[in-house]
Design an enzyme around this catalytic site. Structure first.
Site, PDB file in Angstrom:
ATOM      1  N   ASN A 186     -10.295   5.315   1.059  1.00 51.03           N
ATOM      2  CA  ASN A 186     -10.629   5.492   2.480  1.00 51.03           C
ATOM      3  C   ASN A 186     -11.753   6.514   2.669  1.00 51.03           C
ATOM      4  O   ASN A 186     -11.634   7.454   3.462  1.00 51.03           O
ATOM      5  CB  ASN A 186      -9.397   5.890   3.304  1.00 51.03           C
ATOM      6  CG  ASN A 186      -8.395   4.763   3.460  1.00 51.03           C
ATOM      7  OD1 ASN A 186      -7.303   4.810   2.909  1.00 51.03           O
ATOM      8  ND2 ASN A 186      -8.771   3.718   4.175  1.00 51.03           N
TER       9      ASN A 186
ATOM     10  N   SER B  26       0.853  -1.185   0.000  1.00 48.22           N
ATOM     11  CA  SER B  26       0.000   0.000   0.000  1.00 48.22           C
ATOM     12  C   SER B  26       0.892   1.239   0.000  1.00 48.22           C
ATOM     13  O   SER B  26       1.747   1.395   0.872  1.00 48.22           O
ATOM     14  CB  SER B  26      -0.881  -0.036   1.259  1.00 48.22           C
ATOM     15  OG  SER B  26      -1.680   1.111   1.359  1.00 48.22           O
TER      16      SER B  26
ATOM     17  N   LYS C 264      -0.903  -0.861  -4.516  1.00 45.78           N
ATOM     18  CA  LYS C 264      -2.139  -0.128  -4.182  1.00 45.78           C
ATOM     19  C   LYS C 264      -1.767   1.323  -3.909  1.00 45.78           C
ATOM     20  O   LYS C 264      -0.904   1.596  -3.075  1.00 45.78           O
ATOM     21  CB  LYS C 264      -2.787  -0.772  -2.956  1.00 45.78           C
ATOM     22  CG  LYS C 264      -3.779   0.078  -2.185  1.00 45.78           C
ATOM     23  CD  LYS C 264      -4.548  -0.768  -1.188  1.00 45.78           C
ATOM     24  CE  LYS C 264      -4.711  -0.065   0.152  1.00 45.78           C
ATOM     25  NZ  LYS C 264      -5.437  -0.898   1.133  1.00 45.78           N
ATOM     26  N   LEU C 265      -2.421   2.233  -4.628  1.00 49.51           N
ATOM     27  CA  LEU C 265      -2.176   3.664  -4.431  1.00 49.51           C
ATOM     28  C   LEU C 265      -3.294   4.248  -3.586  1.00 49.51           C
ATOM     29  O   LEU C 265      -4.482   4.068  -3.895  1.00 49.51           O
ATOM     30  CB  LEU C 265      -2.140   4.406  -5.773  1.00 49.51           C
ATOM     31  CG  LEU C 265      -1.109   3.943  -6.809  1.00 49.51           C
ATOM     32  CD1 LEU C 265      -1.180   4.850  -8.043  1.00 49.51           C
ATOM     33  CD2 LEU C 265       0.299   3.936  -6.227  1.00 49.51           C
ATOM     34  N   LYS C 266      -2.927   4.966  -2.546  1.00 51.58           N
ATOM     35  CA  LYS C 266      -3.908   5.724  -1.782  1.00 51.58           C
ATOM     36  C   LYS C 266      -4.307   6.937  -2.619  1.00 51.58           C
ATOM     37  O   LYS C 266      -3.427   7.598  -3.193  1.00 51.58           O
ATOM     38  CB  LYS C 266      -3.303   6.169  -0.447  1.00 51.58           C
ATOM     39  CG  LYS C 266      -3.021   5.015   0.506  1.00 51.58           C
ATOM     40  CD  LYS C 266      -4.318   4.411   1.019  1.00 51.58           C
ATOM     41  CE  LYS C 266      -4.073   3.493   2.207  1.00 51.58           C
ATOM     42  NZ  LYS C 266      -5.358   2.979   2.761  1.00 51.58           N
TER      43      LYS C 266
ATOM     44  N   GLY D  83      -4.538  -4.815   5.698  1.00 47.99           N
ATOM     45  CA  GLY D  83      -3.561  -4.660   6.774  1.00 47.99           C
ATOM     46  C   GLY D  83      -3.834  -3.395   7.550  1.00 47.99           C
ATOM     47  O   GLY D  83      -4.522  -2.489   7.064  1.00 47.99           O
TER      48      GLY D  83
ATOM     49  N   ASP E 234      -7.107   2.985  -3.255  1.00 46.33           N
ATOM     50  CA  ASP E 234      -7.869   2.978  -2.000  1.00 46.33           C
ATOM     51  C   ASP E 234      -8.165   4.430  -1.605  1.00 46.33           C
ATOM     52  O   ASP E 234      -7.238   5.211  -1.356  1.00 46.33           O
ATOM     53  CB  ASP E 234      -7.063   2.284  -0.900  1.00 46.33           C
ATOM     54  CG  ASP E 234      -7.840   2.126   0.396  1.00 46.33           C
ATOM     55  OD1 ASP E 234      -9.024   2.537   0.457  1.00 46.33           O
ATOM     56  OD2 ASP E 234      -7.268   1.585   1.366  1.00 46.33           O
TER      57      ASP E 234
HETATM   58  O1  OSB Z   1      -7.391   1.365   4.332  1.00 44.38           O
HETATM   59  O2  OSB Z   1      -6.273  -0.391   4.017  1.00 44.38           O
HETATM   60  C1  OSB Z   1      -6.432   0.690   4.617  1.00 44.38           C
HETATM   61  C2  OSB Z   1      -3.408   1.349   6.863  1.00 44.38           C
HETATM   62  C3  OSB Z   1      -4.036   1.838   7.979  1.00 44.38           C
HETATM   63  C4  OSB Z   1      -5.401   1.988   7.987  1.00 44.38           C
HETATM   64  C5  OSB Z   1      -6.152   1.629   6.858  1.00 44.38           C
HETATM   65  C6  OSB Z   1      -5.527   1.119   5.738  1.00 44.38           C
HETATM   66  C7  OSB Z   1      -4.132   1.005   5.728  1.00 44.38           C
HETATM   67  C8  OSB Z   1      -3.376   0.557   4.574  1.00 44.38           C
HETATM   68  C9  OSB Z   1      -2.023  -0.095   4.796  1.00 44.38           C
HETATM   69  O3  OSB Z   1      -3.741   0.694   3.423  1.00 44.38           O
HETATM   70  C10 OSB Z   1      -2.185  -1.559   4.965  1.00 44.38           C
HETATM   71  C11 OSB Z   1      -0.921  -2.246   5.435  1.00 44.38           C
HETATM   72  O4  OSB Z   1       0.024  -2.346   4.659  1.00 44.38           O
HETATM   73  O5  OSB Z   1      -0.906  -2.726   6.596  1.00 44.38           O
HETATM   74 MG    MG Z   2      -8.532   0.344   2.862  1.00 46.69          MG
END
Ligand code: OSB
Ligand code: MG
Length: 368
Positions: free
Chosen positions: A191, A135, A161-163, A291, A189
């Protein structure tokens, strides 16, 4: 088995690089670990609640509080404690799934260590190693993003995966596709950063052949996701919205998602996570393991879960060094883009005592 007590251990451990998402930046993890002491064995739990209630309503001080006041005392009253007894005993207390999940994890670890059985065996793992994605946070510039993604691909990660958020979505995706080509498994992602009014905007991601868009809309907006799924060609995946197997079944029935991100903490533990997996498999919906920036303790259990047969997409189960310069367990190492599933009893790993002491901010013993 009976409960003897639970040690709450707060650790503070810096991330190798800050992770910026649409809900904030994580630079240091303030993590609640549980050492669950029973008459038969001890087990470890890791609570995935973040420091602030910005990903979900839970936060680490709140988790510690509800464990201390309600959850641990409820388990202390049980004459026959095992992992299956945990959720029913905690059912009177609403919500707090991450706190409950951590406690159930510790009980399950203790139970399985006493029985000499691994998480992987208990949950129904079908593989001895799992493919790993990574991520990638929001960055200040596209060149910085391309350097970071290039580094992860060189490490061997099999999916990126790109935020994303408003102002950091179409262009970074286009740049990653242009630089690294069409063969890279790529997903985004949000969020919960978007609204129902953004459907036409999000459809502009369609030409980039993404695996999925994760959680574009708010947690409660199941119908909004169902409408969005009709307006965009990219598959919709839910994370925050999937708080239980029931929620997964409902979201699938409504057409709100065609892929599910499973995070055990978010759904109240590994046993419910397996039920989410089973619901999705029954509907032909692919799942992958999310994660929460776990240490090696939570990672060990996540990797076991990710080895179940319905986990057909690479997860956010990255190697220890993607998160921490020094993990609290022996590090999980990437080998050809995969992590090995632990085979020893319980979660199959132990915290390193000296490393644990180094990062510990406080401990509290809750006697049964
Ligand atoms: O939305 O998946 C998510 C980390 C913290 C809270 C939410 C998310 C994330 C990640 C990183 O995307 C996931 C990881 O590598 O543990
Ligand atoms: Mg997520």
């Amino acid at each position: 088995m009976r409960l003897k007590g639970v040690e709450l251990r707060r650790i503070r451990i810096p991330l190798v690089a800050p992770l910026r998402t649409s809900f904030g930046t994580q630079s240091l993890r303030d993590i609640l670990l549980l050492r669950v002491v029973t008459t038969d064995a001890e087990g470890w739990g890791e609570c995935v609640a973040l420091q602030e209630p910005t990903y979900s309503s839970e936060y680490v001080d709140g988790a510690a509080d509800v464990l201390r006041r309600y959850l641990v005392p409820a388990l202390a009253r049980l004459d026959h404690l095992d992992a299956v007894a945990v959720a029913p005993a905690l059912e009177p207390f609403r919500g707090h799934r991450m706190a409950k999940g951590a406690l159930e994890m510790g009980v399950l670890d203790a139970e399985l260590r006493a029985a000499g059985r691994s998480f992987a065996r208990e949950l129904g793992a079908a593989r001895d190693r799992v493919p790993c994605g990574v991520s990638v946070g929001i960055m200040d510039s596209v060149p910085e993003l391309l350097d970071t993604v290039g580094g992860y691909l060189a490490d061997g990660y099999v999916r990126i995966k790109l935020k994303i958020q408003h102002g950091w979505d179409i262009e970074p995706v286009r740049a990653v596709r242009e630089r690294f080509g069409d063969d890279v498994l790529l997903q985004v992602d949000a969020n919960t950063a978007y609204t129902r009014a953004d459907a036409r905007h999000l459809a502009r991601l369609d030409p980039f052949d993404l695996l999925l868009i994760e959680q574009p809309l708010p947690e409660e907006d199941i119908l909004g996701h169902a409408d969005l799924a009709k307006a965009v060609a990219t598959p919709i995946c839910l994370d925050e919205s999937i708080v239980s197997a029931q929620a997964a079944a409902d979201a699938i029935a409504l057409g709100a998602c065609s892929i599910v991100n499973i995070k055990p903490g978010r759904v109240g533990g590994y046993l419910e996570a397996r039920r989410v997996h089973d619901v999705c498999v029954a509907h032909g919906v692919p799942v992958w393991c999310g994660g929460m920036l776990e240490t090696g303790i939570g990672r060990a259990a996540n990797v076991a879960l990710a080895a179940l047969p319905g986990f057909t997409l690479p997860g956010d189960t990255s190697a220890s060094d993607r998160y921490y310069a020094a993990d609290v367990t022996d590090p999980f190492l990437l080998d050809g883009g995969h992590l090995a599933v632990p085979t020893a009893p319980g979660i199959g790993v132990e915290p390193l005592p000296e490393r644990l002491e180094e990062v510990t901010a406080s401990t509290e013993w809750l006697p049964a």
